[in-house]
Design a protein around this motif. Sequence first.
Motif, PDB file in Angstrom:
ATOM      1  N   ARG A   4     -29.341  -8.214  -2.989  1.00 39.39           N
ATOM      2  CA  ARG A   4     -30.197  -9.308  -3.399  1.00 39.39           C
ATOM      3  C   ARG A   4     -29.664 -10.642  -2.867  1.00 39.39           C
ATOM      4  NH1 ARG A   4     -32.816  -9.554  -9.277  1.00 39.39           N
ATOM      5  NH2 ARG A   4     -34.870  -9.643  -8.375  1.00 39.39           N
ATOM      6  N   ARG A   5     -28.336 -10.777  -2.956  1.00 39.84           N
ATOM      7  CA  ARG A   5     -27.727 -12.013  -2.487  1.00 39.84           C
ATOM      8  C   ARG A   5     -27.940 -12.167  -0.977  1.00 39.84           C
ATOM      9  NH1 ARG A   5     -22.152 -13.484  -4.980  1.00 39.84           N
ATOM     10  NH2 ARG A   5     -23.588 -13.860  -6.711  1.00 39.84           N
ATOM     11  N   LYS A   7     -30.350 -10.977   0.782  1.00 40.45           N
ATOM     12  CA  LYS A   7     -31.744 -11.326   1.008  1.00 40.45           C
ATOM     13  C   LYS A   7     -31.975 -12.815   0.787  1.00 40.45           C
ATOM     14  CE  LYS A   7     -34.403  -7.754  -0.403  1.00 40.45           C
ATOM     15  NZ  LYS A   7     -35.107  -7.157  -1.543  1.00 40.45           N
ATOM     16  N   ARG A   8     -31.359 -13.298  -0.285  1.00 32.58           N
ATOM     17  CA  ARG A   8     -31.507 -14.711  -0.640  1.00 32.58           C
ATOM     18  C   ARG A   8     -30.912 -15.605   0.455  1.00 32.58           C
ATOM     19  NH1 ARG A   8     -34.054 -16.675  -4.663  1.00 32.58           N
ATOM     20  NH2 ARG A   8     -33.585 -18.809  -5.255  1.00 32.58           N
ATOM     21  N   THR A   9     -29.776 -15.185   0.999  1.00 29.21           N
ATOM     22  CA  THR A   9     -29.145 -15.958   2.065  1.00 29.21           C
ATOM     23  C   THR A   9     -30.035 -16.007   3.298  1.00 29.21           C
ATOM     24  OG1 THR A   9     -27.075 -15.055   1.229  1.00 29.21           O
ATOM     25  CG2 THR A   9     -26.988 -16.287   3.293  1.00 29.21           C
ATOM     26  N   ILE A  10     -30.585 -14.835   3.664  1.00 30.09           N
ATOM     27  CA  ILE A  10     -31.458 -14.797   4.843  1.00 30.09           C
ATOM     28  C   ILE A  10     -32.648 -15.721   4.633  1.00 30.09           C
ATOM     29  CG2 ILE A  10     -33.002 -13.346   6.216  1.00 30.09           C
ATOM     30  CD1 ILE A  10     -31.095 -11.013   5.601  1.00 30.09           C
ATOM     31  N   SER A  11     -33.231 -15.646   3.454  1.00 31.92           N
ATOM     32  CA  SER A  11     -34.417 -16.465   3.220  1.00 31.92           C
ATOM     33  C   SER A  11     -34.057 -17.949   3.250  1.00 31.92           C
ATOM     34  CB  SER A  11     -35.087 -16.068   1.901  1.00 31.92           C
ATOM     35  OG  SER A  11     -34.858 -16.997   0.890  1.00 31.92           O
ATOM     36  N   THR A  12     -32.860 -18.294   2.750  1.00 31.50           N
ATOM     37  CA  THR A  12     -32.436 -19.698   2.815  1.00 31.50           C
ATOM     38  C   THR A  12     -32.249 -20.140   4.260  1.00 31.50           C
ATOM     39  OG1 THR A  12     -31.312 -19.404   0.707  1.00 31.50           O
ATOM     40  CG2 THR A  12     -30.754 -21.374   1.972  1.00 31.50           C
ATOM     41  N   VAL A  13     -31.640 -19.274   5.059  1.00 33.80           N
ATOM     42  CA  VAL A  13     -31.407 -19.627   6.465  1.00 33.80           C
ATOM     43  C   VAL A  13     -32.737 -19.884   7.170  1.00 33.80           C
ATOM     44  CG1 VAL A  13     -30.614 -18.742   8.685  1.00 33.80           C
ATOM     45  CG2 VAL A  13     -29.194 -18.459   6.649  1.00 33.80           C
TER      46      VAL A  13
END
Lengths: 291, 298
Positions: A4-5, A7-13
């Motif tokens: 999940r983390r 995924k969250r990082t990718i989406s932030t990038v």
Amino acid sequence: MPARRAKRTISTVILVLCGVTMILPFAWLLASALKTRAELVAVPPVWIPKAPQWGNFVAVIGEVPLFAYYLNSLIVAGGISFSVLMTSAMAGFALAKYDFRGRDVVFKGILATMMLPSFIFIIPVYYMMRRVPLAGGNDWLGLGGYGLLHSHLSMILPFAVSAWGVFLMRQFMLGIPDSLLDAARIDGASEGRIFWNIILPLTKPALATVGIFTFISQWNNLFWPLVIATSAPELTTLTVGLKMLAIAFDPNRNSHLILAGLTLGILPVTFLFASLQRYYVKGIAMTGIKD
Amino acid sequence: MSKRTRTAWLFLLPVLIFYAIFLVFPVLSSFFLSFREWNMLTPPLQAPNVGWSNYKYIFTEDRVFLKALSNTFIYAMVTVPVSTALSILLAVLVYGRRRDGFWRLLFFLPTITTPVAIGMVWMYLYRPNYGLINSILNAFGLHSLDWLNNPATALLSIMITAVWAGVGTNMLILYAGLKDIPETYYEAAAIDGAHGWRRFWYITFPLLKPAILFVFVTGMIAAWQVFDFIVAMTAPALGKAGGPINSTMTMVLYMYQTAFEYLNMGRASAMAYVLFVIVLGISLVQLRLFRRGGIESY
């Protein structure tokens, strides 16, 4: 949960990358407006000017009547917005709060006009504007002069009604309870009074949406003002004026001044429109989810 | 007629008068003019009737018109799907984030900025020698491109700018659509073990369909009328816009030039009607297609 983390990082990038892309042209414009000519064309690029050239703005204002352009845009966009507000509220009221034969046909007809692209009107409307009787030196047959072509009205009138505005006002007014109107009628209020004293105050949020949205889209309109201002330069609006910066200044020598002019032309307005966001964003979204 | 009915028509009167003068009459006159040869200097009723020859001419002899037609087609078919897909992605990514208002504002900024000014700024970003875009390409070891000056890449350059400028509005509409999906649906899906991609495909996408349809149709209608970006990015003088060698000529721009530069009102009216039929056709077909696979089938 590490997945999940991640995924969250990718989406932030992705978001940050897209966000930088969104802001970069604005930042570049602002920086470039303050550059010297040499800094602007330097390779590799100079990001931040060594000594901000505030004089660029002075030079633009000295050369181009930006203030007059602003004033013309204000008159045109303001006039259209006012007219759209009044006509939309009246028509929306009739369509939402009265039951009469032909109502649905009229409503559907108004909605259908949204399918008509504006370019199909321009040639006849341009000619009509020149042939308005008793205006701009015309006789009562509309001959001899230039009609409304040298008046702000020629830019305002063709956009004085908005089907979208009527639609939005009607939808909003449907939510006002009929009992409120009936109570006023029992108290002896006329229909005009009901409209003015009850309906209009209650529809303020919708009025703000329609007014601000209409103002912004007309402020940014280029096509029709271009048609009119080509024969009446004194009516040049900001959009047309910005376009003509490329003619007023030699792009090979004075690009930094063109960019300074663009900065003066858009940044104040963009920030003003952005600060009004909450008033009209809901309205755009509302039309989006309505079928 | 009852008093109430009369009042209702009275309230409708300004709108109806407006539509009679500025809509019905011009639409009919445009149609009439498309069969005439008229330069706007003579009385229109005396303009010679040339039958279908304006239509015949633009479809058989007018190379520039056919180029404009194909350019506009490419422009619409590329920018609208790309912009729609991108805005779905962004809406989903922004949704449910802290400070989502900040992100929405960020993507929204270009959509409230004057398009002609955006076009002019991007024209500088595309400059072959000192433009920012080539500098970035070079920093990654890629070759510079001649973007707007090369007929092969000019239209592409404008399409990139158009997507950049338009994605924010679409995202905003889709974001509002996302907000309308009840949280319970996702909870139920989670219990059934649906996550990530499946969750998007079976819940978000179908429920978002009306908003996606709206974004797609309005995008198409606007794309077929592209004008501002071309005018801003291709030439200082309007009569020369649409280059190099007509690689960025579009329908509305060519119509504008035909009418107000060459004063050929009949031919321009014919072009307007052709474009009108295309725009109308697209929106009708799309509405039907989407309705068939719409919410009621779920």
